[in-house]
Design a protein around this motif. Structure first.
Motif, PDB file in Angstrom:
ATOM      1  N   ARG A  59      22.300  41.410  28.092  1.00 50.74           N
ATOM      2  CA  ARG A  59      21.180  40.451  28.052  1.00 50.74           C
ATOM      3  C   ARG A  59      21.500  39.290  27.123  1.00 50.74           C
ATOM      4  NH1 ARG A  59      17.659  37.452  30.257  1.00 50.74           N
ATOM      5  NH2 ARG A  59      15.477  37.765  29.764  1.00 50.74           N
ATOM      6  N   ILE A 111      14.626  43.931  29.403  1.00 51.95           N
ATOM      7  CA  ILE A 111      14.426  43.275  28.107  1.00 51.95           C
ATOM      8  C   ILE A 111      13.733  41.942  28.324  1.00 51.95           C
ATOM      9  CG2 ILE A 111      15.537  42.441  26.011  1.00 51.95           C
ATOM     10  CD1 ILE A 111      17.977  44.259  26.867  1.00 51.95           C
ATOM     11  N   ASP A 168      23.867  36.984  28.721  1.00 51.47           N
ATOM     12  CA  ASP A 168      23.141  36.198  29.717  1.00 51.47           C
ATOM     13  C   ASP A 168      22.441  35.011  29.055  1.00 51.47           C
ATOM     14  OD1 ASP A 168      21.984  35.625  32.272  1.00 51.47           O
ATOM     15  OD2 ASP A 168      20.166  36.713  31.699  1.00 51.47           O
ATOM     16  N   ARG A 208      23.348  42.365  34.919  1.00 49.57           N
ATOM     17  CA  ARG A 208      22.576  41.204  34.469  1.00 49.57           C
ATOM     18  C   ARG A 208      21.117  41.291  34.918  1.00 49.57           C
ATOM     19  NH1 ARG A 208      25.184  37.277  36.915  1.00 49.57           N
ATOM     20  NH2 ARG A 208      23.665  37.087  38.578  1.00 49.57           N
ATOM     21  N   ALA A 242      19.328  44.089  33.026  1.00 52.76           N
ATOM     22  CA  ALA A 242      19.043  43.684  31.640  1.00 52.76           C
ATOM     23  C   ALA A 242      17.869  42.723  31.578  1.00 52.76           C
ATOM     24  CB  ALA A 242      20.285  43.059  31.002  1.00 52.76           C
ATOM     25  N   ARG A 243      17.788  41.816  32.532  1.00 52.58           N
ATOM     26  CA  ARG A 243      16.667  40.869  32.567  1.00 52.58           C
ATOM     27  C   ARG A 243      15.336  41.593  32.748  1.00 52.58           C
ATOM     28  NH1 ARG A 243      19.213  36.046  36.404  1.00 52.58           N
ATOM     29  NH2 ARG A 243      20.529  35.144  34.777  1.00 52.58           N
TER      30      ARG A 243
END
Length: 147
Positions: free
Chosen positions: A128, A96, A131, A89, A92-93
């Motif tokens: 992402r 992206i 999330d 997580r 990915a944050r």
């Protein structure tokens, strides 16, 4: 003049630089059943040789998060699941940006094309999107490739 995204300016998140800044070397070698691992005892990240640049970027971003979280190695059970999900997580944050995702969402037909444009794996894009679940993105996190 139109505003430019970080990716257009060449300022996208670079996990290899983040590891260098932390003083963590990266070793590329043959790995049988994983793409990467953090070895806290050796203070080294090991990744599989032969990954594509996109795969390597995503694996390194994931491993950076293990380093930053001070994960102490291969956990088992619920702790392992928590550590892996957290690393995915957070990676990915960083990989992206919302602004880049919004831009690509304007024209990309499917998750495969969007991931390629964002220079991430489809799996990392799905992380992402998960999330951001419920935010109205054009490709659901669980969508099949091409649809």
């Amino acid at each position: 003049m139109q505003s430019q995204t970080l990716a257009q300016l060449g300022l996208a998140y670079a996990p290899l630089h983040a590891l260098a800044h932390l003083g963590i070397p990266v070793v590329r070698t043959w790995l049988r059943d994983t793409w990467g691992a953090w070895s806290p005892s050796h203070r080294t990240v090991v990744i599989a040789a032969g990954l594509s640049p996109i795969q390597e970027r995503c694996v390194l971003a994931h491993e950076v998060e293990h380093v930053l979280a001070d994960d102490t190695g291969c956990a088992t059970g619920p702790l392992a699941v928590h550590q892996e999900r957290y690393a995915d997580r957070e990676a990915a944050r960083k990989l992206i940006a919302i602004s880049d995702l919004c831009e690509v969402a304007q024209w990309a037909d499917d998750i495969r094309l969007a991931a390629a444009e964002l220079r991430v794996t489809e799996r990392m894009l799905r992380v992402r999107l998960h999330d951001l679940d419920g935010e109205g993105w054009p490709w659901p996190a669980g969508s099949k490739i091409g649809g």
